[in-house]
Motif scaffolding. Structure first.
Motif, PDB file in Angstrom:
ATOM      1  N   UNK A  56     -12.434   4.106  57.013  1.00 17.08           N
ATOM      2  CA  UNK A  56     -12.131   5.210  56.103  1.00 17.08           C
ATOM      3  C   UNK A  56     -12.846   6.442  56.594  1.00 17.08           C
ATOM      4  N   UNK A  57     -12.116   7.532  56.667  1.00 17.64           N
ATOM      5  CA  UNK A  57     -12.738   8.781  57.103  1.00 17.64           C
ATOM      6  C   UNK A  57     -13.331   9.469  55.891  1.00 17.64           C
ATOM      7  N   UNK A  58     -14.612   9.793  55.958  1.00 15.88           N
ATOM      8  CA  UNK A  58     -15.251  10.514  54.851  1.00 15.88           C
ATOM      9  C   UNK A  58     -15.777  11.834  55.379  1.00 15.88           C
ATOM     10  N   UNK A  59     -15.846  12.853  54.512  1.00 10.75           N
ATOM     11  CA  UNK A  59     -16.343  14.145  54.986  1.00 10.75           C
ATOM     12  C   UNK A  59     -17.805  14.031  55.390  1.00 10.75           C
ATOM     13  N   UNK A  60     -18.223  14.969  56.188  1.00 13.18           N
ATOM     14  CA  UNK A  60     -19.629  15.017  56.581  1.00 13.18           C
ATOM     15  C   UNK A  60     -20.472  15.186  55.330  1.00 13.18           C
ATOM     16  N   UNK A  61     -21.581  14.472  55.247  1.00 14.26           N
ATOM     17  CA  UNK A  61     -22.446  14.600  54.083  1.00 14.26           C
ATOM     18  C   UNK A  61     -22.968  16.028  54.005  1.00 14.26           C
ATOM     19  N   UNK A 101     -15.040  15.998  62.705  1.00 15.87           N
ATOM     20  CA  UNK A 101     -14.066  16.061  61.627  1.00 15.87           C
ATOM     21  C   UNK A 101     -14.516  15.289  60.383  1.00 15.87           C
ATOM     22  N   UNK A 102     -15.489  14.445  60.549  1.00 15.57           N
ATOM     23  CA  UNK A 102     -15.941  13.650  59.418  1.00 15.57           C
ATOM     24  C   UNK A 102     -16.748  12.467  59.915  1.00 15.57           C
ATOM     25  N   UNK A 159     -23.402   5.386  60.416  1.00 13.59           N
ATOM     26  CA  UNK A 159     -22.423   6.484  60.375  1.00 13.59           C
ATOM     27  C   UNK A 159     -22.037   6.915  61.791  1.00 13.59           C
ATOM     28  N   UNK A 160     -20.744   7.039  62.023  1.00 17.20           N
ATOM     29  CA  UNK A 160     -20.254   7.458  63.339  1.00 17.20           C
ATOM     30  C   UNK A 160     -19.433   8.729  63.162  1.00 17.20           C
ATOM     31  N   UNK A 161     -19.683   9.684  64.009  1.00 16.67           N
ATOM     32  CA  UNK A 161     -18.979  10.959  63.916  1.00 16.67           C
ATOM     33  C   UNK A 161     -17.526  10.776  64.385  1.00 16.67           C
TER      34      UNK A 161
END
Lengths: 142, 762
Positions: free
Chosen positions: A96-101, A115-116, A124-126
């Protein structure tokens, strides 16, 4: 959930959405392109096609690697084939792609492509967009 | 022409098939604008092609239908059932005629008048006709371009696989049987590749070949006369592009003849030649093919164009007023606009230009107008090179190879050879090749490999001038498929594209115009004019400085030198009493003042004087020098006329007169008036004046044979009066100024006139 390719760029894991990936190849001889920007590593033959090889570290504004990366992800941007050099390929899996914290600021090179975030076993992987690495493509669109 | 006809038939058939659905839809909803447009485009295209192919019946039908449909489009007529039926009857008839042409049988043309009449308002309902003509089997297949693309890329893969296989077989120590099989495979693959490549490529001639006829017919129909020039017919273009370019080109040419070129009477009144001039040229420019259509007609009247657009209500007045001249000109591409008030059979009603632009843009091209009101219009269509096959020369810089388009290369020369100088003017490099001086660009330096002294020079022409491009090596000639490179690569401005040659390693093609631009070279038209003027005022005589076979440095006036070329020593023989040289067209006398036999190749200067040709064997050509005016005459008559001082050295001047007199095979024309050079300056005259006078039809001598009387004597004005006082004398002086009845010795026209007067008005 979208399918992501997990790769290593400059020693860091990154996630690339599979829709951007045409194929994954080993790059043979690279013919340099004099006068082109530093990100353009050169040209390589991929079967009957000429691909433009992108030096990912240079595109991200990082120091050059000691050993040349030999693997590449092929992507098509505006009808042109590009080979994005990567150190290694780890995995393909849905995430699941989540926005950057909030509050996390990427430094300059990563900012262009980030991008997230996807999370793999708590790590967490960019997630990056490959077209951000292509010189000239964005300028052309503007 | 048969090809074109076949293509037209296939195309019309295909469009008709596609259109049948539209027609039915239009029938049920006559107000549907999209359907109307589709049918309109069809009849319009048929009309255009018919003019092209000389099919008057089809032209008449389609023109009539187009008129009615145009009226519907502009709202002048309502598309009622009767009108729809009449148009459909015509579309059906077009289909029948096309089938009849293909099958080669005649079709009765009765009823066509009725069909056309049915289009008029208030006409009877046209009787629907049954489509009955039998269809002949087609001999050609129309293929989807995607399929061709796949075939092409599959072919390239096959070549690469073949190459790899060949490499492996070679490395692994070859079994002759395997090698023979591989050889056969290679041949087949090469042949296949050619064929597959050809399926996509076509010479633009396919597009141009029909133009002369079309221009003639169109011009005749309009009562105009037009001279057509075609250039660059052998430029190759993707077949698909050629297809796409056909309609735009036809439209533009028709427009040019109809709207651009004025009627003969008007042209006369305007002081133009009665014959209009139309030029169609194709050339490659960087990574584009440029097709230019220029005429010398009246150009575009932008004021009228603007008024027209304003009347049609397409743009607001304020908008129009704020437009630049170029933007106003571009209004010509506005849909549904015509600058000509009367629509004609030729160019229709301005439907052309918007369709033209749409077609060109569809293939990624652009169209530019260069308008000179009253003088003409030039339209350039730029289309991308995408799949163009190009003839290229490979050049090497350090260990990298690049391709250069063969079209731009004038010649290739090796530095250190006979006549090439490389100088630094300030910090700028320049090359002098024979008598041409031009800028020099070190490709290695430009590409960032660092400077190195040039080895080979490719002389290329770009942006209106020539320059020398220094490379390390010149490799081979190859036909390559050039594709555009990525934007980041094209942004460097020095590449025209990329390609994958047989070696399997990608290669970049250089854009020579771009390189000149990046290196800051500017060639202007003015610069060229200056150059010509500068040449015109230099009175000096150029001569070739060379080391002769006997080691002596000598000069030969350049004007008699046809060329210098290396010949094999085996072509030189002592036969029939003298030294002779075999050349391509026969045998010419050869003069050698030293030993030539020990060398395998000998440089020979080919001297030409009128129809007489002599070879002169030399050691090595050194330079082109300006011949000093003062020649110290030699003591005895012989091959050496005298000595001049060049850079402090004593250089012997070859006596051309003696050379030709004692070696030429053909006797000189004996009835030509004899002109005698007299006085101590004879040697100078022989070198300088002899070619001038002989060129004008005189025989020239420095010494009279017994019984000969000269018709005129030429001597310097300060020489004491010599012998033959009864013969007219033309006296020459050294200075431009002076008025003692003598003639300045470089004043060629005056000199020739004086000699002519003296010999009796020749």
């Amino acid at each position: 959930m979208a399918l992501f390719l997990i790769a290593q760029i400059a020693g860091r894991p990154v996630a690339i959405e599979s829709s951007q990936v045409e194929s994954v190849v080993d790059i043979g001889s690279i013919i340099p392109v004099p006068r082109a920007e530093r990100q353009v590593r050169g040209l390589a033959a991929l079967r009957s096609r000429v691909v433009t090889v992108i030096d990912t570290r240079a595109a991200l504004g990082l120091e050059a690697a000691e050993v040349d990366a030999g693997r590449a992800i092929i992507t098509i941007v505006e009808g042109h084939y590009y080979a994005i050099l990567v150190d290694a390929l780890d995995d393909v899996a849905p995430f699941d792609l989540t926005p950057l914290s909030a509050g996390i600021l990427l430094d300059k090179g990563w900012l262009k492509v980030g991008r997230g975030i996807v999370e793999r076993d708590g790590e967490p992987i960019l997630a990056i967009a490959l077209d951000g690495l292509i010189p000239g493509a964005l300028a052309l669109a503007a | 022409m048969d090809d074109l006809l076949q293509e037209f038939i296939a195309e019309t058939r295909e469009t008709l098939e596609a259109l049948s659905g539209e027609i039915v839809a239009w029938e049920s909803a006559p107000d549907d604008r999209d359907r109307l447009d589709a049918i309109f485009r069809f009849v319009h295209t048929v009309k255009g092609s018919c003019g092209f192919l000389d099919l008057p019946r089809l032209a008449r039908l389609s023109h009539a239908a187009e008129d009615v449909l145009a009226a519907v489009r502009s709202g002048e007529r309502a598309p009622d059932t009767r009108l729809v039926n009449a148009v459909l009857a015509i579309v059906d008839r077009i289909g029948e005629i096309v089938e009849a042409i293909d099958a080669g049988h005649a079709l009765d043309d009765s009823g066509e008048d009725l069909l056309i009449a049915a289009l008029d308002t208030g006409a009877e309902m046209a009787a629907p006709q049954a489509v009955s003509a039998p269809r002949s089997p087609s001999r050609s297949v129309r293929l989807n371009v995607d399929l061709l693309d796949r075939m092409m890329s599959g072919m390239s893969d096959m070549v690469l696989a073949r190459n790899e296989l060949a490499r492996r077989v070679r490395d692994g120590g070859a079994d002759p049987v395997v090698e023979a099989a591989l050889e056969r495979l290679s041949l087949t693959v090469a042949e296949m590749r050619d064929t597959v490549t050809r399926t996509r490529m076509q010479k633009i001639d396919a597009l141009f070949s029909a133009l002369p006829r079309m221009v003639r017919d169109t011009a005749t129909e309009l009562g105009k006369s037009v001279t057509l020039h075609i250039e660059g017919s052998d430029v190759e273009l993707d077949r698909e592009m050629i297809e796409m370019m056909r309609d735009p080109l036809v439209h533009i040419i028709r427009n040019s003849i109809d709207h651009g070129i004025e009627a003969p009477a008007l042209r006369r009144a305007l002081g133009k030649r009665e014959n209009g001039w139309l030029n169609v040229a194709a050339r490659q420019s960087g990574n584009q093919i440029v097709i230019e259509i220029s005429d010398d007609g009246q150009g575009v009247d932008t004021d009228r164009l603007v008024a027209k657009v304003a009347n049609a209500g397409l743009r607001s007045d304020a908008q129009l007023r704020s437009m630049s001249e170029q933007a106003k000109l571009d209004l010509i591409f506005e849909p549904g606009l015509s600058t000509k008030d009367m629509a004609t059979a030729i160019s229709g009603r301005g439907v052309g230009m918007d369709v033209v632009r749409a077609n060109v843009e569809q293939i990624g091209g652009r169209i530019e107008l260069h308008n000179a009101p009253g003088k003409g219009l030039r339209i350039s269509i730029h289309v991308p090179l995408t799949l163009s096959i190009m003839s290229t020369i490979g050049v090497g810089v350090r260990d990298q190879r690049f391709a250069i388009s063969r079209q731009v290369i004038e010649e290739i020369v090796r530095v250190g050879g006979d006549m090439i100088r490389i100088d630094r003017i300030g910090d700028t490099l320049s090359a002098t090749v024979r008598d041409r001086r031009m800028p020099l660009i070190d490709l290695g330096d430009l590409l960032g490999f660092g400077p190195r002294s040039p080895v080979m020079l490719a002389i290329v022409s770009a942006s209106g001038g020539s320059y020398a491009l220094a490379v390390d090596s010149v490799l081979d000639h190859e036909e390559l498929v050039i594709k555009p490179a990525a934007p980041a690569i094209m942004a460097t401005g020095v590449y025209a594209g990329q390609t994958l040659p047989d070696s399997g390693l990608p290669m970049l093609m250089l854009d020579c115009a771009g390189i000149a631009h990046v290196a800051g070279l500017v060639f202007g038209r003015e610069a060229m004019v200056e150059e010509i003027e500068a040449e015109a005022v230099v009175p000096g005589v150029q001569a070739l400085l060379f080391d002769d076979l006997d080691g002596v440095r000598r000069v030969l006036p350049l004007s008699v030198i046809d060329r210098v070329e290396p010949v094999s020593a085996s072509a030189i023989r002592f036969s029939a009493g003298r030294l002779r040289l075999s050349v391509e067209g026969g045998i010419i006398p050869l003069v050698a003042l030293g030993e030539w036999a020990p060398q395998s190749t000998v440089s020979v200067v080919r001297l030409r004087d009128g129809s007489v040709e002599i070879g002169y064997a030399i050691g090595e050509a050194i330079d082109i020098v300006e011949l000093p005016e003062t020649v110290v005459p030699a003591h005895d008559a012989g091959p050496i006329a005298g000595v001049v001082a060049i850079d402090g050295d004593q250089i012997e001047v070859i006596d051309l007169h003696w050379l030709f007199a004692s070696h030429a095979d053909a006797g000189t024309v004996s009835d030509a008036p004899l002109c005698l050079f007299d006085g101590p300056e004879t040697a100078w005259m022989t070198t300088f004046l002899k070619p001038v006078l002989e060129g004008a039809g005189y025989r020239v001598a420095t010494m009279l044979r017994p019984g000969e009387t000269p018709r005129v004597v030429v001597r310097m004005s300060d020489d004491p009066t010599g012998s033959a006082a009864t013969v007219p004398v033309v006296r020459l002086r050294r200075d431009a100024d002076g008025d003692d009845g003598s003639i300045f010795r470089y004043d060629r026209p005056a000199l020739l006139a004086a000699v002519a007067r003296s010999t009796g008005g020749r």
